[in-house]
Design an enzyme around this catalytic site. Sequence first.
Site, PDB file in Angstrom:
ATOM      1  N   GLU A 319       0.820  -1.209   0.000  1.00  0.00           N
ATOM      2  CA  GLU A 319       0.000   0.000   0.000  1.00  0.00           C
ATOM      3  C   GLU A 319       0.859   1.266   0.000  1.00  0.00           C
ATOM      4  O   GLU A 319       0.547   2.239  -0.700  1.00  0.00           O
ATOM      5  CB  GLU A 319      -0.942   0.008   1.204  1.00  0.00           C
ATOM      6  CG  GLU A 319      -1.964  -1.117   1.211  1.00  0.00           C
ATOM      7  CD  GLU A 319      -3.037  -0.958   0.148  1.00  0.00           C
ATOM      8  OE1 GLU A 319      -3.026   0.072  -0.561  1.00  0.00           O
ATOM      9  OE2 GLU A 319      -3.886  -1.855   0.015  1.00  0.00           O
ATOM     10  N   ARG A 323       0.639   3.772  -3.309  1.00  0.00           N
ATOM     11  CA  ARG A 323      -0.022   5.043  -3.024  1.00  0.00           C
ATOM     12  C   ARG A 323       0.983   6.173  -2.832  1.00  0.00           C
ATOM     13  O   ARG A 323       0.876   7.229  -3.458  1.00  0.00           O
ATOM     14  CB  ARG A 323      -0.911   4.927  -1.788  1.00  0.00           C
ATOM     15  CG  ARG A 323      -2.001   3.884  -1.905  1.00  0.00           C
ATOM     16  CD  ARG A 323      -3.033   4.030  -0.800  1.00  0.00           C
ATOM     17  NE  ARG A 323      -3.874   2.848  -0.675  1.00  0.00           N
ATOM     18  CZ  ARG A 323      -5.109   2.850  -0.197  1.00  0.00           C
ATOM     19  NH1 ARG A 323      -5.665   3.974   0.201  1.00  0.00           N
ATOM     20  NH2 ARG A 323      -5.808   1.722  -0.101  1.00  0.00           N
ATOM     21  N   ASP A 452      -5.200 -10.037  -8.047  1.00  0.00           N
ATOM     22  CA  ASP A 452      -5.578  -9.248  -9.218  1.00  0.00           C
ATOM     23  C   ASP A 452      -4.414  -8.542  -9.905  1.00  0.00           C
ATOM     24  O   ASP A 452      -4.168  -8.726 -11.100  1.00  0.00           O
ATOM     25  CB  ASP A 452      -6.668  -8.231  -8.835  1.00  0.00           C
ATOM     26  CG  ASP A 452      -6.312  -7.410  -7.599  1.00  0.00           C
ATOM     27  OD1 ASP A 452      -5.315  -7.731  -6.926  1.00  0.00           O
ATOM     28  OD2 ASP A 452      -7.040  -6.442  -7.303  1.00  0.00           O
ATOM     29  N   GLU A 587     -12.178   0.563 -10.390  1.00  0.00           N
ATOM     30  CA  GLU A 587     -11.803  -0.389 -11.442  1.00  0.00           C
ATOM     31  C   GLU A 587     -12.667  -0.284 -12.697  1.00  0.00           C
ATOM     32  O   GLU A 587     -12.161  -0.383 -13.820  1.00  0.00           O
ATOM     33  CB  GLU A 587     -11.848  -1.819 -10.895  1.00  0.00           C
ATOM     34  CG  GLU A 587     -10.720  -2.158  -9.955  1.00  0.00           C
ATOM     35  CD  GLU A 587     -10.921  -1.592  -8.563  1.00  0.00           C
ATOM     36  OE1 GLU A 587      -9.918  -1.456  -7.819  1.00  0.00           O
ATOM     37  OE2 GLU A 587     -12.078  -1.273  -8.213  1.00  0.00           O
ATOM     38  N   THR A 676      -1.079   0.493 -10.312  1.00  0.00           N
ATOM     39  CA  THR A 676      -2.388  -0.016  -9.892  1.00  0.00           C
ATOM     40  C   THR A 676      -3.142   0.972  -9.003  1.00  0.00           C
ATOM     41  O   THR A 676      -4.265   0.700  -8.608  1.00  0.00           O
ATOM     42  CB  THR A 676      -2.229  -1.374  -9.181  1.00  0.00           C
ATOM     43  OG1 THR A 676      -3.495  -2.036  -9.119  1.00  0.00           O
ATOM     44  CG2 THR A 676      -1.658  -1.199  -7.790  1.00  0.00           C
TER      45      THR A 676
END
Length: 689
Positions: A319, A323, A452, A587, A676
């Site tokens: 994360e 981010r 994913d 998404e 992502t």
Amino acid sequence: MYPPSRKDFISLTLRDPHSHTYNNGKHRRQSCWRKWKQLSRLQRSLILFLLALLLIFGLLSYPSITEQWTGLSDREDWLEVNDRDIKAVPSGVKLVLRPDAGKSPAPVAGPHLEPAVVPDAVVEPKEPKEPIMPILPKPPIKKKPFLNKRGPPSLQKGGNVSNTVDGERQEQEVVQDGEGEEKDKEKKIISWRGAMIEADQATEPPPSANEQEAAASPAPANAADTVPLAVSAAAVNRLEAVRDAFRHAWKGYKGYAWGHDELKPISKSFGEWFGLGLTLIDSLDTMWIMGLKEEFAEAKDWIEKELTFNKNMDVNLFESTIRVLGGLLSTYHLTGDNLFLDKAKDLGSRLMPAFRTPSKIPFSDVNIGKGTAHPPRWTSDSTLAEVTSIQLEFRELSRLTQDPLYQDVVNEVMKLVHKLPGKQDGLVPMFINTNSGQFTHRGVFTLGARADSYYEYLLKQWIQGGKTEDDLLEDYLQAIEGVKKHLVRQTGPNRLTFVGELSHNRFNPKMDHLVCFLPGTLALGAHNGLPGDHMDLAVQLIETCHQMYKQMETGLSPEIAHFSLQAGDGRDVVVKPADRHNLLRPETVESLFYMYRYTKDTKYRDWGWEILQSFEKYTKVSDGGYTSINNVRDPVNPGPRDKMESFFLGETLKYLYLLFSDDLELLSLDKYVFNTEAHPLPIWPSPPK
């Protein structure tokens, strides 16, 4: 032969001195209870049975009687509202009946345009000088909403999504059909990125507001297919609507959560995860792209003066990389300001202890102050997506710093995963052990949570590096073939294509909203020379992701959807009580952005516009910010969760803005690859041949 009846009383006659006679037989004949006791058991049973039947009949007939009374009242209310709306029609407006009025207009982009009033669903006026005002058809019976003080404030009147002025809270009236739904067993699970899933009640699918043919057509017979009609008084500036949504979200963050990780808009407070200002850093490149100079300057000032990584704090490697590190690197590339590169270098070096493991598979958590790392308390495993979705950022950090160490450690992870046993036609398990370096929990395959972005980063690393790393391409192509072979199915009712899950060779028709990244990734691959059937699958899957929104009463997708495989089931998308929440995820709009860029089909813009309007209607908080909700099936009380994820500003609104922009060179997909978390990083120049 029946026995003689029993006499359980005595008839007694008394006479007083004045010759007045008292006979207790008179009182006995007047006593209902004594008469009841004289009846046989059979007689008493028959009487009770008849009384019970009368009671049941009365209860059953009561709702139909009251429905007629309330129906009359509702019709009167509607006529009064309709009359008021028609009186408000400005002069020069032609009133017509338009069954196709639910279709969104062709998008009008460009930051130079002035903001426009945006209704909940918009239509195209046929003549600019004579705008069309549709006359509303007779509505279905509507239920008065239950006022829940915990619910998010409603939109301002008229559905003006570009209005950021605080308004009074308004009562929402929502048209519902009377159909019910069987209740699923409630459960709680932990979803990707640590969100707790809570169960709620369900209702039936709503009237939808999606594209219709431009020509007038007969009104649909099914209530679930009706289209809400609205008025378009001017061309809609969708770009400005997204800017205004960002400003409104930023207003809440600045007012109640400044410098903290996440806004809690309902309680007007903040949530802390890592203590690194996640929302602020996640939003930097979004503000730059949207041209929000004042907001960007405020954020930059905080980073320069307040942001420090020298703190005794555990952060999640994945994360914090996607981010914070990704956000700083992308902002550096967009602005050229070394402040952001210096901060990225500092964070990157502090994350490196995660890779000090026996297997070279990184730990999930790092203490960026102490320089130590560890797995979660309950396991020595890391999730596969976490250890294989940090490569874009670390590779770019090596390129900028000329220090190969960052790229070496993440490339080593990909090499290990490439040759590991336990795959099934390119599909990988969800967990990998940091001690042994082997897959665990084998036999379970999904493109949802915990796996994913592994598939996403296979393709994007190959593109980032100039299409020279054959192992990455091989793994990606093999995985897509495995997806088509094992996970792709179609629903029974309407033949929607979806991606399910496989557990020890048993198929589960379950698809996370997270899987809606796949249409965009497939389109990206097809654009870069991969097989054309990848694009065919992308077109089918994005339709399914769209239906996950369209078939919900709020117009917002659930976190998880199940799909009906039998033709007689009646509906394609089934949502269990524990899965009905919406976290403002990006998404689907991400894939809509890719699909529009590559096909120029305006329906993808229209679908994105509908999603934005639903966010405005059901998640917007009047004092600032947007909240995730608990129940996408309940438009009256969606149940605010009091949390605005950082990715709503970092991803969702960014992709919506790019979707509506006519400037195809704005972050050209031939020059940038998005991580992502939607942070754009440059594609490296191809090496000389």
